[in-house]
Scaffold this active site. Structure first.
Site, PDB file in Angstrom:
ATOM      1  N   ARG A  84      43.490  18.127  41.048  1.00  0.00           N
ATOM      2  CA  ARG A  84      42.978  16.539  40.982  1.00  0.00           C
ATOM      3  C   ARG A  84      44.481  15.985  40.576  1.00  0.00           C
ATOM      4  NH1 ARG A  84      38.639  12.984  39.298  1.00  0.00           N
ATOM      5  NH2 ARG A  84      39.635  10.991  38.993  1.00  0.00           N
ATOM      6  N   ARG A  93      40.668  11.962  45.916  1.00  0.00           N
ATOM      7  CA  ARG A  93      40.772  13.040  45.189  1.00  0.00           C
ATOM      8  C   ARG A  93      40.325  14.373  45.781  1.00  0.00           C
ATOM      9  NH1 ARG A  93      36.873   9.409  41.728  1.00  0.00           N
ATOM     10  NH2 ARG A  93      38.522   8.073  42.755  1.00  0.00           N
ATOM     11  N   ASP A  96      36.331  15.364  41.690  1.00  0.00           N
ATOM     12  CA  ASP A  96      35.849  14.571  40.698  1.00  0.00           C
ATOM     13  C   ASP A  96      34.452  15.186  40.221  1.00  0.00           C
ATOM     14  OD1 ASP A  96      36.014  12.406  38.903  1.00  0.00           O
ATOM     15  OD2 ASP A  96      34.733  11.146  40.233  1.00  0.00           O
ATOM     16  N   ASP A  98      32.164  14.160  37.128  1.00  0.00           N
ATOM     17  CA  ASP A  98      31.751  13.132  35.911  1.00  0.00           C
ATOM     18  C   ASP A  98      30.217  13.831  35.322  1.00  0.00           C
ATOM     19  OD1 ASP A  98      33.498  11.185  36.783  1.00  0.00           O
ATOM     20  OD2 ASP A  98      32.060  10.563  38.263  1.00  0.00           O
TER      21      ASP A  98
END
Length: 165
Positions: A84, A93, A96, A98
């Protein structure tokens, strides 16, 4: 003590579907953590700059004995293992990750905000989350259930992906 964490996954570079499949396997190997289940994969248009490929997104449910910040450290290390690079805000990317929800806790620190501050605006987060958890209400998010929240923000740009052929 074991906690439940919900993780949003996204990728749009270097075979994004394969990136997510590898990431789901890697989440199950994090210390003191197990990936108990995950949503199906979805294709979605990028948020922000449109001069990039479409994304593949999913949500994974983890059980963990890590603290929220320790889990965040592990997620960021996993992003780095997937090469990344953060060149621009909302840019392309390879992976990712989260931290969307951690039990039913509200967390605000300089490094981490839970529930994720943008998740109520994102169909590519809410739809897989609703698919995974069903029409439940997450009190730290809203008075509405996840299904209702997902329907409010879904657009034509969210496409469920079938199995690989």
């Amino acid at each position: 003590m074991t906690s439940t964490a919900l993780i949003g996954l996204g990728a749009n570079l270097d075979d994004p579907r394969a990136q997510l499949e590898r990431a789901l396997e890697a989440l199950d190997r994090l210390p003191l953590t197990r990936c108990t289940r995950h949503s199906r994969l979805y294709a979605s248009k990028p948020v922000g700059p449109q001069d990039q490929p479409d994304f593949v997104n999913a949500v994974a449910e983890l059980t963990t004995r890590l603290s929220p910040l320790a889990l965040l450290d592990q997620l960021q290390a996993l992003e780095q293992q997937h090469r990344r690079v953060r060149l621009r805000h909302w840019g392309p990317r390879t992976l990712d990750l989260d931290l969307l929800l951690f039990d039913d806790r509200s967390i605000t620190t300089p490094r981490l905000s839970v529930p994720h501050p943008e998740m109520l605006k994102r169909g590519f987060v809410l739809r897989p989350l609703a698919d995974l958890l069903g029409p439940v209400r997450v009190s730290s998010l809203s008075e509405d259930d996840l299904e209702t929240l997902a329907q409010r923000v879904e657009g034509d740009d969210l496409l469920p992906l079938g199995p690989r052929e």
